[in-house]
Scaffold this motif. Structure first.
Motif, PDB file in Angstrom:
ATOM      1  N   MET A 107       0.842  -1.195   0.000  1.00 34.07           N
ATOM      2  CA  MET A 107       0.000   0.000   0.000  1.00 34.07           C
ATOM      3  C   MET A 107       0.880   1.249   0.000  1.00 34.07           C
ATOM      4  O   MET A 107       1.863   1.306   0.710  1.00 34.07           O
ATOM      5  N   ASN A 108       0.478   2.205  -0.821  1.00 31.94           N
ATOM      6  CA  ASN A 108       1.253   3.436  -0.897  1.00 31.94           C
ATOM      7  C   ASN A 108       0.759   4.429   0.171  1.00 31.94           C
ATOM      8  O   ASN A 108      -0.243   5.111  -0.006  1.00 31.94           O
ATOM      9  N   TRP A 109       1.488   4.508   1.267  1.00 29.81           N
ATOM     10  CA  TRP A 109       1.071   5.382   2.370  1.00 29.81           C
ATOM     11  C   TRP A 109       1.104   6.854   1.996  1.00 29.81           C
ATOM     12  O   TRP A 109       0.328   7.659   2.486  1.00 29.81           O
ATOM     13  N   GLU A 110       2.068   7.175   1.112  1.00 29.62           N
ATOM     14  CA  GLU A 110       2.241   8.589   0.768  1.00 29.62           C
ATOM     15  C   GLU A 110       1.005   9.163   0.082  1.00 29.62           C
ATOM     16  O   GLU A 110       0.795  10.377   0.073  1.00 29.62           O
ATOM     17  N   ALA A 111       0.214   8.289  -0.529  1.00 30.25           N
ATOM     18  CA  ALA A 111      -0.950   8.789  -1.271  1.00 30.25           C
ATOM     19  C   ALA A 111      -2.173   8.967  -0.371  1.00 30.25           C
ATOM     20  O   ALA A 111      -3.170   9.547  -0.796  1.00 30.25           O
ATOM     21  N   ILE A 112      -2.091   8.480   0.860  1.00 29.77           N
ATOM     22  CA  ILE A 112      -3.264   8.555   1.737  1.00 29.77           C
ATOM     23  C   ILE A 112      -3.429   9.979   2.261  1.00 29.77           C
ATOM     24  O   ILE A 112      -2.465  10.595   2.719  1.00 29.77           O
ATOM     25  N   TYR A 113      -4.648  10.484   2.158  1.00 26.20           N
ATOM     26  CA  TYR A 113      -4.860  11.861   2.597  1.00 26.20           C
ATOM     27  C   TYR A 113      -6.262  12.064   3.154  1.00 26.20           C
ATOM     28  O   TYR A 113      -7.251  11.588   2.613  1.00 26.20           O
ATOM     29  N   HIS A 114      -6.298  12.763   4.273  1.00 27.74           N
ATOM     30  CA  HIS A 114      -7.563  13.233   4.853  1.00 27.74           C
ATOM     31  C   HIS A 114      -7.224  14.412   5.751  1.00 27.74           C
ATOM     32  O   HIS A 114      -6.165  14.435   6.374  1.00 27.74           O
ATOM     33  N   ILE A 115      -8.102  15.411   5.799  1.00 30.12           N
ATOM     34  CA  ILE A 115      -8.008  16.447   6.834  1.00 30.12           C
ATOM     35  C   ILE A 115      -9.394  16.603   7.435  1.00 30.12           C
ATOM     36  O   ILE A 115     -10.404  16.331   6.766  1.00 30.12           O
ATOM     37  N   ASP A 116      -9.430  17.052   8.678  1.00 31.02           N
ATOM     38  CA  ASP A 116     -10.739  17.185   9.341  1.00 31.02           C
ATOM     39  C   ASP A 116     -11.354  18.532   8.984  1.00 31.02           C
ATOM     40  O   ASP A 116     -11.656  19.355   9.843  1.00 31.02           O
ATOM     41  N   ASP A 117     -11.506  18.752   7.692  1.00 32.83           N
ATOM     42  CA  ASP A 117     -11.986  20.039   7.193  1.00 32.83           C
ATOM     43  C   ASP A 117     -12.548  19.817   5.788  1.00 32.83           C
ATOM     44  O   ASP A 117     -12.241  18.806   5.142  1.00 32.83           O
ATOM     45  N   VAL A 118     -13.315  20.795   5.303  1.00 38.84           N
ATOM     46  CA  VAL A 118     -13.843  20.764   3.945  1.00 38.84           C
ATOM     47  C   VAL A 118     -12.687  20.631   2.950  1.00 38.84           C
ATOM     48  O   VAL A 118     -11.687  21.321   3.127  1.00 38.84           O
ATOM     49  N   PRO A 119     -12.757  19.798   1.918  1.00 41.83           N
ATOM     50  CA  PRO A 119     -13.870  18.938   1.536  1.00 41.83           C
ATOM     51  C   PRO A 119     -13.740  17.491   2.018  1.00 41.83           C
ATOM     52  O   PRO A 119     -14.443  16.629   1.508  1.00 41.83           O
ATOM     53  N   TYR A 120     -12.866  17.251   2.978  1.00 42.79           N
ATOM     54  CA  TYR A 120     -12.679  15.878   3.458  1.00 42.79           C
ATOM     55  C   TYR A 120     -13.556  15.537   4.649  1.00 42.79           C
ATOM     56  O   TYR A 120     -13.728  14.369   4.986  1.00 42.79           O
ATOM     57  N   ALA A 121     -14.073  16.542   5.317  1.00 44.82           N
ATOM     58  CA  ALA A 121     -15.017  16.320   6.406  1.00 44.82           C
ATOM     59  C   ALA A 121     -15.950  17.521   6.451  1.00 44.82           C
ATOM     60  O   ALA A 121     -15.475  18.661   6.467  1.00 44.82           O
ATOM     61  N   PHE A 122     -17.242  17.265   6.391  1.00 44.95           N
ATOM     62  CA  PHE A 122     -18.189  18.389   6.427  1.00 44.95           C
ATOM     63  C   PHE A 122     -19.533  17.878   6.913  1.00 44.95           C
ATOM     64  O   PHE A 122     -19.942  16.771   6.582  1.00 44.95           O
ATOM     65  N   PRO A 123     -20.222  18.694   7.735  1.00 45.46           N
ATOM     66  CA  PRO A 123     -21.529  18.256   8.218  1.00 45.46           C
ATOM     67  C   PRO A 123     -22.540  18.232   7.082  1.00 45.46           C
ATOM     68  O   PRO A 123     -22.558  19.148   6.256  1.00 45.46           O
ATOM     69  N   VAL A 124     -23.343  17.187   7.030  1.00 48.52           N
ATOM     70  CA  VAL A 124     -24.423  17.133   6.044  1.00 48.52           C
ATOM     71  C   VAL A 124     -25.775  17.356   6.721  1.00 48.52           C
ATOM     72  O   VAL A 124     -26.767  17.653   6.060  1.00 48.52           O
ATOM     73  N   ARG A 125     -25.789  17.206   8.041  1.00 47.78           N
ATOM     74  CA  ARG A 125     -26.968  17.514   8.870  1.00 47.78           C
ATOM     75  C   ARG A 125     -26.387  17.936  10.219  1.00 47.78           C
ATOM     76  O   ARG A 125     -25.209  17.694  10.484  1.00 47.78           O
ATOM     77  N   PRO A 126     -27.218  18.536  11.086  1.00 49.73           N
ATOM     78  CA  PRO A 126     -26.662  18.921  12.392  1.00 49.73           C
ATOM     79  C   PRO A 126     -26.151  17.719  13.183  1.00 49.73           C
ATOM     80  O   PRO A 126     -25.338  17.875  14.093  1.00 49.73           O
ATOM     81  N   ASP A 127     -26.594  16.533  12.815  1.00 50.92           N
ATOM     82  CA  ASP A 127     -26.150  15.360  13.568  1.00 50.92           C
ATOM     83  C   ASP A 127     -25.403  14.351  12.691  1.00 50.92           C
ATOM     84  O   ASP A 127     -25.347  13.165  13.009  1.00 50.92           O
ATOM     85  N   ALA A 128     -24.831  14.812  11.588  1.00 51.64           N
ATOM     86  CA  ALA A 128     -24.131  13.862  10.717  1.00 51.64           C
ATOM     87  C   ALA A 128     -23.031  14.558   9.930  1.00 51.64           C
ATOM     88  O   ALA A 128     -23.221  15.652   9.399  1.00 51.64           O
ATOM     89  N   VAL A 129     -21.879  13.903   9.870  1.00 49.35           N
ATOM     90  CA  VAL A 129     -20.725  14.458   9.175  1.00 49.35           C
ATOM     91  C   VAL A 129     -20.259  13.464   8.119  1.00 49.35           C
ATOM     92  O   VAL A 129     -20.131  12.268   8.398  1.00 49.35           O
ATOM     93  N   LYS A 130     -20.033  13.962   6.922  1.00 44.50           N
ATOM     94  CA  LYS A 130     -19.470  13.099   5.887  1.00 44.50           C
ATOM     95  C   LYS A 130     -17.954  13.163   5.968  1.00 44.50           C
ATOM     96  O   LYS A 130     -17.386  14.249   6.095  1.00 44.50           O
ATOM     97  N   VAL A 131     -17.316  11.995   5.922  1.00 45.97           N
ATOM     98  CA  VAL A 131     -15.855  11.976   5.868  1.00 45.97           C
ATOM     99  C   VAL A 131     -15.413  11.292   4.577  1.00 45.97           C
ATOM    100  O   VAL A 131     -16.063  10.380   4.073  1.00 45.97           O
ATOM    101  N   ARG A 132     -14.311  11.786   4.047  1.00 48.45           N
ATOM    102  CA  ARG A 132     -13.718  11.255   2.818  1.00 48.45           C
ATOM    103  C   ARG A 132     -12.272  10.929   3.084  1.00 48.45           C
ATOM    104  O   ARG A 132     -11.603  11.670   3.808  1.00 48.45           O
ATOM    105  N   ILE A 133     -11.779   9.881   2.480  1.00 55.32           N
ATOM    106  CA  ILE A 133     -10.341   9.629   2.534  1.00 55.32           C
ATOM    107  C   ILE A 133      -9.864   9.209   1.157  1.00 55.32           C
ATOM    108  O   ILE A 133     -10.583   8.543   0.406  1.00 55.32           O
TER     109      ILE A 133
END
Ligand code: ARE
Ligand code: CA
Length: 595
Positions: free
Chosen positions: A1-27
């Protein structure tokens, strides 16, 4: 697995609320590397190691990366999470705020300390159902000859307009043609500027509080909006706040009084006195365009003036939103206040910026809802008109653009194939098409692009006249007067537009469904896209090649409730037993639906 290519931040557009009680995360990971992606999450204050792994879904792929997504539902609104990725060979890696590690504790965790309801980018519900039609008012319809500017030229749709030509189009003309637009199936109008200005395009505003007399008056705008609303059509206007015209009262005051002007801070004078020629000594739109002095939107007084303008037209005429000119060169604090002002006047108003490039900074939910999606246009031009990229590259670009933004922003994009600033799409198809002058193929390529607009997330945008086959190069050629004579219109193309717009309105999945790539048949030139809103699933097939394509593939419909799948484009029914086999004509398309 290529670790260098893995990316996520806890911010738009990798994490964003879709409802007041739900957050979408992307990696993100290297394409093909990850067989299974999980997110482990819990409330931030419960002890570690009590999380349940939640599997993420592969939602998008570019040439180099795969993207996985999932929605974390949170009762307490305080989330702690960490990713765990597995490849096909039994290797596993953790990914947290400290990076990638085989050791869970060494990876750290991500935190969303609290999901504030104000951070949810809420879209008006109607936006999901919108199909927008763009009008350049001087060129759409002359409904009142008594207001024509001096020197109005004859309405000849094959003429070559100059940058100064007037054709006499006006608001009365647009109102007169609302039945035509309703029949076409659109439900949103975007008009380029209509306020007093000395030019034909009116991007150099003289008076933000009055309609240009060549277009009509406020009563006629009200009548247009009322009549449009009665027909289920909303109306958006163009806000040109990056610059004014040089006849704008405040700029005249600065030219006359120089440093003594109380409006001197509204502009960017390099020195006093301010001169307009031979070279303007103040900042302008573009490169020394003297007639367009740049406005200092960070100035509080000017800001209040312009916010009042935005609210005034909503309040007085009932318009439904604003398109923002040169949106990426205007102060961002201004836009945040603009959003508050507009939404407090009309909570379901739509705000769409004009930005031709990556627009992330403006699409976090605090400024615009969407932008004119020129990046998507470029991809459509390259794939359909120029055929300079293949299916995989096109699909990868679609993914890349979607992964730049939140779901809400993606849904509020104006997905255009052309505008008053670009060569018309049909002309691009012609220019890049076939040496052997295949008229039919040129039109079919255009139709494929339009079909794609209608099956893709975002608001399909139609530039006036494209639907009847108008041609035209770059500005001003793309601004010819609308072709109204039926015998000159391309009736087949118009019928196609009506049909695919109607299909978008018929199938909710095309408007609200999630989007997944189903087929990337590089050698055939076939792209398959599935839309699914949880209750309905449809699959679109596009054959972007001059040859018939025989598609044989695993069905996106599972085992299926009935024995048949309907192609809503052709009306043909295909037997369905987990596999689909069908043939698409050259530049053909299909919209497959369960019955
Ligand atoms: C006039 C003439 C043109 C001539 C130009 C140069 O018509 O033929 O080339 O002057 O002097 C308005 C009118 C235009 C007019 C222009 C200047 O509609 O007809 O052009 O004023 O008087 C950039 C901006 C983007 C902007 C485009 C035009 O980022 O915001 O340039 N678009 C908006 C409107 C326009 C409008 C204005 C702004 C000004 O939609 O209609 O023009 O209010 C690359 C860059 C982009 C760049 C783009 C230019 O993609 O990356 O950033 O966009 O090229 O096409
Ligand atoms: Ca007129």
């Amino acid at each position: 697995m290529n670790w260098e290519a893995i990316y996520h931040i806890d911010d738009v557009p990798y994490a964003f609320p879709v409802r007041p009680d739900a957050v979408k995360v992307r990696i993100r990971a290297k394409r093909g590397d990850v067989r299974k992606a999980n997110v482990l999450h819990s409330d931030r204050y419960v002890a570690y190691r009590n999380e349940m792994p939640q599997e993420l879904e592969l939602v998008a792929s570019t040439a180099s990366h795969d993207y996985f997504e999932g929605v974390i539902v949170t009762e307490t609104k305080r989330i702690r999470y960490v990713f765990q990725l597995e490849d096909g060979e039994g290797n596993s890696v953790w990914f947290g705020e400290l990076g990638a590690s085989p050791n869970r504790d060494m990876a750290g965790v991500f935190n969303i300390p609290y999901v504030s309801p104000s951070e949810v980018h809420e879209l008006p519900e109607w936006v999901y159902d919108a199909v927008v039609y763009q009008i350049f008012p001087d060129r759409f319809r002359n409904g009142d000859e008594s207001n024509d500017p001096p020197g109005t030229e004859p309405w000849t749709p094959d003429a070559s307009p100059s940058a100064q030509s007037y054709y006499g189009g006006d608001l009365a003309g647009i109102t007169e043609k609302l039945p035509y637009l309703q029949e076409l199936g659109i439900n949103l109008l975007y008009l380029t500027p209509v306020f007093v200005s000395p030019s034909t395009h009116k991007y150099d505003t003289t008076d933000y509080l009055a309609i240009d007399p060549h277009f009509g008056d406020i009563g006629q705008l009200k009548a247009l909006v009322d009549e449009a609303h009665m027909r289920g059509i909303r109306v958006m206007l163009d806000a040109v706040f990056n610059h004014s015209g040089n006849q704008f009262f405040a700029f005249r005051d600065v030219v006359e009084k120089g440093e003594a002007s109380r409006y001197k801070e509204w502009f960017f004078a390099e020195r006093f006195p301010v001169v307009e020629s031979p070279v303007p000594n103040y900042v302008t739109f573009g490169n020394a365009i003297a007639t367009m002095p740049k406005l200092n939107t960070a100035n509080e007084e000017l800001k209040q003036y312009l916010l009042d303008v935005a609210a005034y037209w909503i309040r007085e005429t009932g318009i439904d939103g604003w398109r923002l000119d040169v949106a990426n060169e205007v102060d961002r604090t201004f836009w945040r206040d603009f959003r508050r002002a507009v939404k407090s006047e009309k909570p379901d108003a739509l705000i769409v910026g004009e930005i031709m490039h990556h627009s992330g900074p403006w699409l976090r939910g605090d400024q615009f809802d969407g932008v004119m999606n020129y990046m998507l246009r470029t991809a459509m031009v390259d794939f359909f008109a120029k055929t300079s990229i293949g299916v995989r590259e096109f699909s990868g670009r679609l993914s890349m653009i979607r992964m730049m933004y939140t779901d809400a922003a993606n849904a509020a994009m104006f997905n255009l194939i052309g505008s008053h600033d670009t060569e018309r799409f049909m002309t691009m198809c012609e220019r890049h098409g076939f040496g052997w002058g295949e008229e039919k193929a040129v039109k079919e390529k255009m139709m494929l692009a339009v079909f794609f607009q209608m099956i893709y997330p975002g608001i399909p945008q139609i530039y006036y006249g494209d639907e009847v086959g108008m041609r035209g190069g770059e500005d001003p050629e793309c601004r010819r007067p609308m072709l109204w004579q039926e015998e000159q219109q391309d009736g087949e193309l118009l019928a196609f537009y009506r049909k695919v717009i109607a299909l978008r309105r018929q199938y909710a999945a095309l408007r609200r469904g999630k989007v997944r790539v189903w087929l990337e048949e590089e050698s055939l030139g076939v792209l398959g896209i599935v839309r699914d809103d949880g209750t309905q699933r449809v699959a679109a097939l596009i054959n972007n090649s001059p040859l018939e394509a025989v598609v044989s593939a695993g069905s996106p419909f599972g085992s299926g409730p009935s024995g048949f799948i309907l192609d809503a484009m052709s009306g043909v029914r295909y037997p369905h037993e987990g596999r689909l086999q069908l043939s698409l004509p050259p530049y053909g398309c299909a919209l497959l639906c369960e019955e």
